[in-house]
Design an enzyme around this catalytic site. Structure first.
Site, PDB file in Angstrom:
ATOM      1  N   LYS A  39       1.274  -1.218   0.147  1.00  0.00           N
ATOM      2  CA  LYS A  39       0.092  -0.204   0.389  1.00  0.00           C
ATOM      3  C   LYS A  39       1.504   1.215   0.107  1.00  0.00           C
ATOM      4  O   LYS A  39       1.881   1.269   0.408  1.00  0.00           O
ATOM      5  CB  LYS A  39      -0.426  -0.432   1.429  1.00  0.00           C
ATOM      6  CG  LYS A  39      -0.002   0.005   1.886  1.00  0.00           C
ATOM      7  CD  LYS A  39      -1.146   0.173   3.663  1.00  0.00           C
ATOM      8  CE  LYS A  39       0.032   0.031   4.989  1.00  0.00           C
ATOM      9  NZ  LYS A  39      -1.165   0.002   6.129  1.00  0.00           N
ATOM     10  N   ARG A 142     -10.457  -0.276  13.633  1.00  0.00           N
ATOM     11  CA  ARG A 142     -10.817   0.018  13.212  1.00  0.00           C
ATOM     12  C   ARG A 142     -11.758  -0.743  11.979  1.00  0.00           C
ATOM     13  O   ARG A 142     -12.830  -0.586  12.259  1.00  0.00           O
ATOM     14  CB  ARG A 142      -9.494   0.304  11.882  1.00  0.00           C
ATOM     15  CG  ARG A 142      -9.522   1.252  11.239  1.00  0.00           C
ATOM     16  CD  ARG A 142      -7.990   1.344  10.850  1.00  0.00           C
ATOM     17  NE  ARG A 142      -6.778   0.402   9.556  1.00  0.00           N
ATOM     18  CZ  ARG A 142      -5.955   0.105   9.304  1.00  0.00           C
ATOM     19  NH1 ARG A 142      -5.018   1.674   9.923  1.00  0.00           N
ATOM     20  NH2 ARG A 142      -5.289  -0.518   9.190  1.00  0.00           N
ATOM     21  N   TYR A 283      14.393  32.096   2.116  1.00  0.00           N
ATOM     22  CA  TYR A 283      13.100  32.714   3.325  1.00  0.00           C
ATOM     23  C   TYR A 283      13.211  33.024   4.554  1.00  0.00           C
ATOM     24  O   TYR A 283      13.502  32.507   4.948  1.00  0.00           O
ATOM     25  CB  TYR A 283      11.892  32.194   2.118  1.00  0.00           C
ATOM     26  CG  TYR A 283      11.663  31.839   1.406  1.00  0.00           C
ATOM     27  CD1 TYR A 283      12.286  32.457   0.548  1.00  0.00           C
ATOM     28  CD2 TYR A 283      11.142  30.129   0.633  1.00  0.00           C
ATOM     29  CE1 TYR A 283      11.263  32.850  -0.986  1.00  0.00           C
ATOM     30  CE2 TYR A 283      10.846  30.017  -0.679  1.00  0.00           C
ATOM     31  CZ  TYR A 283      11.069  31.422  -1.640  1.00  0.00           C
ATOM     32  OH  TYR A 283      10.474  30.912  -3.074  1.00  0.00           O
ATOM     33  N   MET A 331       9.632  25.422  -1.212  1.00  0.00           N
ATOM     34  CA  MET A 331       9.106  24.314  -2.200  1.00  0.00           C
ATOM     35  C   MET A 331       9.531  23.212  -3.232  1.00  0.00           C
ATOM     36  O   MET A 331       9.300  21.771  -2.758  1.00  0.00           O
ATOM     37  CB  MET A 331       8.320  25.219  -2.980  1.00  0.00           C
ATOM     38  CG  MET A 331       7.093  24.130  -4.014  1.00  0.00           C
ATOM     39  SD  MET A 331       5.674  24.621  -4.878  1.00  0.00           S
ATOM     40  CE  MET A 331       5.020  25.325  -3.582  1.00  0.00           C
TER      41      MET A 331
END
Ligand SMILES: *Cc1c(COP(=O)(O)O)cnc(C)c1O
Length: 391
Positions: A39, A142, A283, A331
């Site tokens: 997964k 769950r 930044y 980013m």
């Protein structure tokens, strides 16, 4: 040539094979089969990259998304590989349940929402019933029927025997990786035994049911939870579920199993240049050079899965030397100090995860810097990053 505008992931086939061998060694004592969980894009390692390596080595493959199960079947068809047992342990819509049943994928049933899937299966008039495993909720709260609810849940399952053949039963532990003492796991194991017995009576069958409960942590340190098969996820990729699991292994096993991390993360520098004293970096101007500083601009940032939280803490490896990240993670970029690592402005290769020379950076170290767990770190590695298999 490796890309200049992006980092890449290298997935070691040998490491995956060694981890499979480690599990096989442990499970042999219990005559238990080995299933692998693919997964989350194979824990960020890349479903497409690892499938050809893991498919022949595993007895069972577990996925969350129906389309991944169908991708396994497509892989088998295109490579003439034998069909493996594949389970979708996630939620399925009625049309997905039909497609999976047609593809011979085993379905997991654990809630009343399955009624509409049963209707869809009936309407599809498949030549034979679909194989199904019943999910029992033994304490995670769950998926699955709680032990006291199996009889009620089963009323509809019993009616569905024309389209669903129950061949297995499973559950999932809540805290095996969080502790070194496993009382809660033992409580869940007992619940599982009771639930399985109850299910057997309700099924009116003496058929052997496949039973599975252990994920990586329990497969490693709780031998009594190795039932017919285990569902190994994180540790198949060479990572320990937690520090506690590793400590438990040290305390309870005759030898601590060796896990080999399969993933390395690297990039090429985009620019290498020297900044004069007083220059601000990045930044927010959170870093200021107090001496002439050679920096490398690296094309990797939080878009790719390097959390902004590692700003001010992380380093990468360049030419076998630690190169601290200066200022904030951006980013698509970070800026690292390569003053000691390199002696001119020619391009360099940086390692974010993996080994370069005598230095190694593990996923666990990055996860600590980012105040998260290795599971989250690897599954957040951007799906856009190129993954290549290495030896
Ligand atoms: C994710 C998951 C696993 C694998 O867990 P790991 O700790 O990664 O080994 C096994 N079973 C279920 C139901 C899961 O959701």
């Amino acid at each position: 040539m490796a890309p200049l505008n992006s980092s890449w992931l290298e997935i070691s086939q040998g490491a995956l094979e060694r981890n499979v061998a480690t599990f096989r060694g442990l499970l042999a004592q219990n005559a238990c089969r080995l299933g692998g969980v693919l997964k989350g894009n194979a824990y960020g390692h890349g479903f497409k990259a690892v499938l050809p390596v893991l498919h022949p080595l595993l007895d069972v493959l577990y996925v969350i998304e129906p389309e991944d199960a169908l991708a396994v079947r497509a892989f088998e068809a295109s490579t003439h590989a034998p069909r493996k047992e594949v389970l979708v342990i996630g939620a399925t819509e009625p049309d997905e349940a039909v497609a999976l049943a047609r593809a011979g994928v085993t379905l997991c049933v654990g809630d009343d929402g399955w009624r509409k899937n049963v209707e869809a299966l009936r309407a599809a008039r498949l030549p034979q019933p679909a194989k199904a495993h019943v999910h029992i909720d033994t304490g995670l709260s769950r998926e699955g029927y709680a032990p006291g609810d199996i009889r009620r849940g089963f009323a509809f399952l019993a009616d569905a025997s024309d389209v669903l053949e129950v061949v297995g039963v499973f559950s999932h532990f809540a805290n095996t990786e969080d502790v070194t003492e496993q009382e809660y796991a033992l409580f869940q194991l007992e619940n599982f035994r009771q639930g399985t017995d109850e299910l057997r009576v309700l099924l009116g069958t003496t058929n052997v049911l496949e039973q599975h409960l252990a994920a990586s942590a329990a497969a490693l340190v709780l031998p009594q939870a190795r039932l017919s098969v285990v569902r190994a996820g994180i540790s198949l990729y060479g990572l320990w579920p937690s520090t506690e699991t590793r400590l438990s292994a040290r305390l309870t096993l005759p030898v601590v199993p060796t896990l080999s991390p399969a993933l390395s993360w690297r990039c090429r520098s985009q620019i290498v240049k020297t900044l004069s004293p007083g220059s601000f970096v990045g930044y927010g101007c959170t870093w200021r050079c107090d001496v002439p500083t050679r920096i490398a601009l690296l094309p990797v940032g939080y878009y790719d899965g390097l959390p902004r939280l590692v700003s001010g803490k992380a380093h990468v490896i360049v030419k076998g030397c630690r190169a601290p990240v200066l200022g904030r993670v951006m980013m698509n970029h970070i800026i690292v100090d390569v003053t000691r690592a390199t002696h001119d402005d020619s391009p360099v290769v940086a390692t974010l995860v993996g080994t370069d020379g005598t230095e190694t950076l593990g996923v666990d170290t990055l996860s600590d810097w980012a105040q998260t767990i290795n599971y989250e770190f690897v599954t957040r590695l951007g799906p856009h990053l190129k993954r290549t298999l290495t030896d």
